[in-house]
Design a protein around this motif. Structure first.
Motif, short mmCIF file in Angstrom:
data_model
loop_
_atom_site.label_atom_id
_atom_site.label_comp_id
_atom_site.label_asym_id
_atom_site.label_seq_id
_atom_site.Cartn_x
_atom_site.Cartn_y
_atom_site.Cartn_z
N THR A 172 -3.75 -52.74 2.78
CA THR A 172 -4.02 -51.34 3.11
C THR A 172 -4.27 -50.58 1.81
OG1 THR A 172 -2.59 -51.48 5.05
CG2 THR A 172 -3.13 -49.28 4.23
N ARG A 173 -5.41 -49.90 1.74
CA ARG A 173 -5.81 -49.19 0.53
C ARG A 173 -6.08 -47.74 0.86
NH1 ARG A 173 -10.95 -52.48 -0.86
NH2 ARG A 173 -11.06 -52.35 1.41
N VAL A 174 -5.45 -46.84 0.10
CA VAL A 174 -5.61 -45.39 0.32
C VAL A 174 -5.97 -44.73 -1.01
CG1 VAL A 174 -4.05 -45.32 2.29
CG2 VAL A 174 -3.14 -45.01 -0.01
N ALA A 175 -6.67 -43.59 -0.93
CA ALA A 175 -7.12 -42.89 -2.14
C ALA A 175 -7.12 -41.40 -1.89
CB ALA A 175 -8.51 -43.36 -2.56
N LEU A 176 -6.69 -40.63 -2.92
CA LEU A 176 -6.76 -39.17 -2.94
C LEU A 176 -7.66 -38.76 -4.09
CD1 LEU A 176 -5.89 -36.31 -2.10
CD2 LEU A 176 -3.92 -36.57 -3.64
N VAL A 177 -8.72 -37.99 -3.80
CA VAL A 177 -9.70 -37.58 -4.80
C VAL A 177 -9.72 -36.05 -4.85
CG1 VAL A 177 -12.09 -37.70 -5.55
CG2 VAL A 177 -11.07 -39.63 -4.33
N VAL A 178 -9.49 -35.48 -6.07
CA VAL A 178 -9.43 -34.02 -6.25
C VAL A 178 -10.43 -33.63 -7.35
CG1 VAL A 178 -7.97 -32.06 -6.85
CG2 VAL A 178 -7.01 -33.98 -5.57
N GLY A 179 -11.24 -32.61 -7.06
CA GLY A 179 -12.18 -32.07 -8.05
C GLY A 179 -12.02 -30.57 -8.16
N ASN A 180 -11.53 -30.08 -9.31
CA ASN A 180 -11.34 -28.64 -9.55
C ASN A 180 -12.43 -28.13 -10.48
OD1 ASN A 180 -9.14 -28.48 -7.91
ND2 ASN A 180 -7.61 -28.27 -9.51
N SER A 181 -13.30 -27.28 -9.96
CA SER A 181 -14.40 -26.72 -10.77
C SER A 181 -14.33 -25.19 -10.84
CB SER A 181 -15.76 -27.13 -10.20
OG SER A 181 -15.99 -28.49 -10.37
N ALA A 182 -14.05 -24.53 -9.72
CA ALA A 182 -14.16 -23.07 -9.64
C ALA A 182 -12.86 -22.41 -10.11
CB ALA A 182 -14.49 -22.65 -8.21
N TYR A 183 -12.63 -22.43 -11.43
CA TYR A 183 -11.44 -21.76 -11.99
C TYR A 183 -11.64 -20.25 -11.95
CZ TYR A 183 -9.34 -26.15 -13.42
OH TYR A 183 -8.75 -27.37 -13.42
N GLN A 184 -10.55 -19.54 -11.63
CA GLN A 184 -10.64 -18.10 -11.41
C GLN A 184 -10.46 -17.29 -12.68
OE1 GLN A 184 -7.73 -17.30 -8.37
NE2 GLN A 184 -8.52 -18.90 -6.99
N LYS A 185 -9.73 -17.80 -13.65
CA LYS A 185 -9.42 -17.03 -14.86
C LYS A 185 -10.23 -17.46 -16.08
CE LYS A 185 -6.22 -15.02 -12.42
NZ LYS A 185 -6.38 -13.64 -11.95
N VAL A 186 -10.89 -18.58 -16.01
CA VAL A 186 -11.71 -19.09 -17.11
C VAL A 186 -13.05 -19.53 -16.52
CG1 VAL A 186 -9.76 -19.81 -18.55
CG2 VAL A 186 -10.71 -21.38 -16.85
N PRO A 187 -14.06 -19.77 -17.36
CA PRO A 187 -15.36 -20.21 -16.83
C PRO A 187 -15.25 -21.48 -16.01
CG PRO A 187 -15.57 -19.54 -19.12
CD PRO A 187 -14.10 -19.53 -18.82
N SER A 188 -16.09 -21.58 -14.98
CA SER A 188 -16.09 -22.74 -14.09
C SER A 188 -16.59 -23.99 -14.82
CB SER A 188 -16.96 -22.48 -12.86
OG SER A 188 -16.46 -21.38 -12.14
N LEU A 189 -16.18 -25.14 -14.31
CA LEU A 189 -16.66 -26.42 -14.84
C LEU A 189 -17.82 -26.91 -13.98
CD1 LEU A 189 -13.24 -28.17 -15.59
CD2 LEU A 189 -14.79 -27.11 -17.23
N THR A 190 -18.68 -27.69 -14.61
CA THR A 190 -19.90 -28.12 -13.92
C THR A 190 -19.72 -29.42 -13.14
OG1 THR A 190 -21.20 -27.11 -15.69
CG2 THR A 190 -22.33 -28.69 -14.26
N ASN A 191 -19.08 -30.41 -13.74
CA ASN A 191 -19.11 -31.76 -13.18
C ASN A 191 -17.97 -32.16 -12.26
OD1 ASN A 191 -21.41 -32.08 -14.57
ND2 ASN A 191 -20.74 -33.69 -15.91
N PRO A 192 -16.75 -31.58 -12.30
CA PRO A 192 -15.66 -32.14 -11.48
C PRO A 192 -15.97 -32.28 -10.00
CG PRO A 192 -14.76 -30.61 -13.08
CD PRO A 192 -16.24 -30.52 -13.20
N THR A 193 -16.66 -31.32 -9.41
CA THR A 193 -16.97 -31.43 -7.98
C THR A 193 -17.90 -32.60 -7.70
OG1 THR A 193 -16.70 -29.04 -7.73
CG2 THR A 193 -17.93 -30.20 -6.02
N SER A 194 -18.97 -32.74 -8.49
CA SER A 194 -19.90 -33.86 -8.27
C SER A 194 -19.25 -35.19 -8.62
CB SER A 194 -21.16 -33.65 -9.10
OG SER A 194 -20.85 -33.55 -10.48
N ASP A 195 -18.38 -35.23 -9.65
CA ASP A 195 -17.68 -36.47 -10.00
C ASP A 195 -16.74 -36.89 -8.87
OD1 ASP A 195 -18.97 -36.44 -12.39
OD2 ASP A 195 -17.30 -35.67 -13.55
N ALA A 196 -16.00 -35.95 -8.31
CA ALA A 196 -15.09 -36.28 -7.21
C ALA A 196 -15.87 -36.76 -5.99
CB ALA A 196 -14.25 -35.05 -6.85
#
Length: 607
Positions: free
Chosen positions: A37-61
């Protein structure tokens, strides 16, 4: 138990044996690797509210989640832009799913931070104004390790969080000696069979790259899903690729250890089929490729079966296709060569016919001149005979005079003017069909238009436009034909040209485009200048009617005393009292109107 006994009694012996056989076959066909049995949790945080957003985490996730699903994981949870509360809830729920799992994987892409040697994941709602906020607004990596700890065979945490963190520079430290760093610190897992993979070595930062996915995520998608590949070797291949693609600036690092057995995210399904069955499968693939009979089909077969008897047969089929392609190409070249030979032969035949026609036309023209010359000489000879007759003695009577005159005229008409005329008249028989000068002119005008030198109409009249077209052909083709008229030599020379000779010339307001002229259209705010290009329209300044015109530079230094010399006597001038003639000996001077500093006025000055 009584219910089971009643069911068994209701079944026949044959049915019971069939059920037992199916159960045994199911147990034998169940491979241990497929039971994991294999399970995976994938999280991508891009839209930060207090600092500029990141470009790749969403597409990488997204790419990692698609890879785990393609590898047939039993559970794949994909989360985007989690706040602190949402991230803790996701880890808590995932921990409950790893209790029955053999392999558990957590992939996180976003900002991470190190505080006094401890690593923390930064949610999208974190502000981190002071170092104390790290403990309240972030989630520690230890919490992530706690979520995967129940897994039995492999616990894998992948942290793509070594980016250049903007929180560090603005964060206030409550203790000056406290260490806060952009990268992540080294981690030594305490649980067995646990690996932690960093996108960059401890204390360094990772790059997002120039494409949709970071170099680290691209390499993970390439190597992790390979069946049977040990996870340690797969992460080693990831390290090599990232070093190569970043010019040795970024080095992924793995912490933790595993046992001696190979552990792969995607197991290899061992085939227990006999070699005979394997050959049967290869033969079926070969027959399918044979039915298709194309290069792509045989290349696809060889990509699956690179060696063996059928692979050699497939290579032979590819050689046959290559030989057939070469034969077709050679036949096409031969066909084109034959067409070119026939075209040249046809042009040579036309050249011979044209030469003969030109010679015949010249002979006919000379014969016509000879006939006209004979017609002109005959009356002259008649007049000479008449003059000679008048000098002789007069006949005895008018009847004898008329008979003598008719006899002389008949003798003159029976004899040609001279031998040359007789020979040229004989040359006209039999008549030869020759091109007329009109046909020659029309043909040359058409050919000059075909090579781009004639822009006038094709009307059979050799005008100044036709002379200019032939002169252009002489200039661009390096010939020296006489431009005063159409000639067969010029026609043959133009016909030998297969493409445009004279360059395309367009009228003003048009530009050459392909084989024609296209009108130049300027965009809004621009207009066509005298050079044929678009330039910005200059707006004219509005002139205020009440404002006086500026004095020219030459008059700026002039004195007021010079005004009378420029005024002519008998002039009319106007002021606030009306218009009247200028007095004798008076002059006009300019000044500002009384009570109005914005309007100039003229007044009369008399001695």
């Amino acid at each position: 138990m009584p219910i089971l006994q009643s069911i068994v009694r209701g079944l026949s012996v044959r049915t019971v044996r069939l059920l037992i056989l199916l159960i045994c076959l199911g147990c034998l066909g169940r491979h241990p690797a497929l039971a994991e049995t294999r399970v995976a949790l994938v999280v991508g945080n891009s839209a930060y509210q207090k600092v500029p957003s990141l470009t790749n985490p969403t597409s990488d996730a997204t790419a990692l989640a698609a890879m785990f699903k393609a590898a047939r994981f039993d559970l794949v949870e994909l989360k985007f832009d989690l706040a602190a509360t949402e991230l803790r809830r996701a880890l808590r729920e995932f921990a409950s799913r790893t209790r029955d799992a053999d392999i558990a994987v957590v992939y996180y892409a976003g900002h991470g931070i190190e505080l006094d040697g401890n690593n923390f994941l930064v949610p999208v709602d974190a502000a981190l104004q002071t170092d104390g906020d790290v403990l309240d607004e972030t989630v520690s990596v230890e919490r992530v390790l706690f979520a995967v700890e129940p897994a039995k065979r492999l616990r894998l945490v992948i942290l793509d969080a070594c980016r250049d963190n903007p929180f560090v520079n603005r964060m206030k430290r409550t203790v000056a000696s406290r260490g806060i760093w952009r990268g992540l610190a080294k981690v030594e897992p305490t649980s067995p069979n646990t690996l932690i993979a960093f996108a960059a070595k401890a204390g360094s930062t990772a790059s997002d790259g120039d494409f949709q996915n970071s170099p680290f995520a691209t390499a993970l998608v390439e190597y992790l899903p390979r069946p049977g590949l040990d996870i340690r070797r797969a992460l080693g291949y990831v390290r090599d690729d990232v070093l190569k693609n970043t010019g040795n600036k970024q080095e992924p690092y793995v912490y933790g250890s595993l046992g001696g057995d190979d552990v792969s995210l995607v197991p290899v399904i061992a085939s227990k089929a006999a070699p005979q069955d394997i050959q049967s499968a290869v033969r079926r693939d070969y027959e399918l490729a044979l039915q298709l009979g194309t290069r792509d089909g045989w290349e696809a077969f060889l990509s699956q079966h690179a060696d063996g008897f059928y692979a050699n047969l497939a290579k032979g089929q590819l050689n046959k296709i290559a030989a057939e392609d070469a034969r077709v190409a050679a036949a096409e070249q031969a066909r084109l060569a034959e067409q070119e030979r026939a075209r040249l032969a046809e042009q040579g035949a036309r050249q011979d016919e044209l030469t003969k026609a030109v010679a015949a036309a010249k002979a006919a023209e000379e014969a016509r001149f000879a006939v006209e010359e004979g017609k002109r000489i005959a009356p002259e000879k008649i007049a000479a005979v008449e003059a000679a007759r008048s000098e002789q003695e007069k006949p005895k009577d008018e009847k004898e005079k008329a008979a003598a005159t008719l006899e002389q005229v008949g003798a003159l008409a029976e004899k040609p003017a001279d031998a040359k005329v007789e020979h040229q008249l004989a040359a006209l028989s039999p008549p030869v069909q020759q091109p007329t000068p009109l046909e020659l002119t029309v043909s040359l005008q058409e050919e000059l238009r075909r090579v781009g030198c004639n822009t006038a109409s094709v009307d059979g009249t050799w005008s100044a436009a036709s002379e200019r077209a032939l002169q252009l052909f002489n200039v661009h083709a390096g010939t020296r034909f006489d431009t005063k008229g159409a000639s067969a030599d010029a026609l043959n020379a133009v016909r030998r040209k297969t493409g445009r000779i004279c360059p395309l010339a367009c009228d003003f307001g048009y530009r050459a485009e392909g084989s024609g002229c296209r009108k130049i259209v300027c965009r809004a705010g621009y207009e066509l200048n005298d050079l044929g290009s678009c330039e910005k329209v200059r707006t004219k300044r509005a002139v205020n009617p009440g404002q006086p015109k500026p004095r020219p530079e030459s008059a700026k230094g002039a004195k007021m005393d010079d005004t009378p010399s420029r005024q002519a006597a008998g002039k009319i001038f106007c002021d606030s009292q009306g218009c009247r003639p200028l007095g004798k000996g008076c002059r006009l001077e300019s000044g500002w109107a009384a009570g109005d500093k914005n309007r100039s006025s003229q007044y009369q000055v008399c001695p």
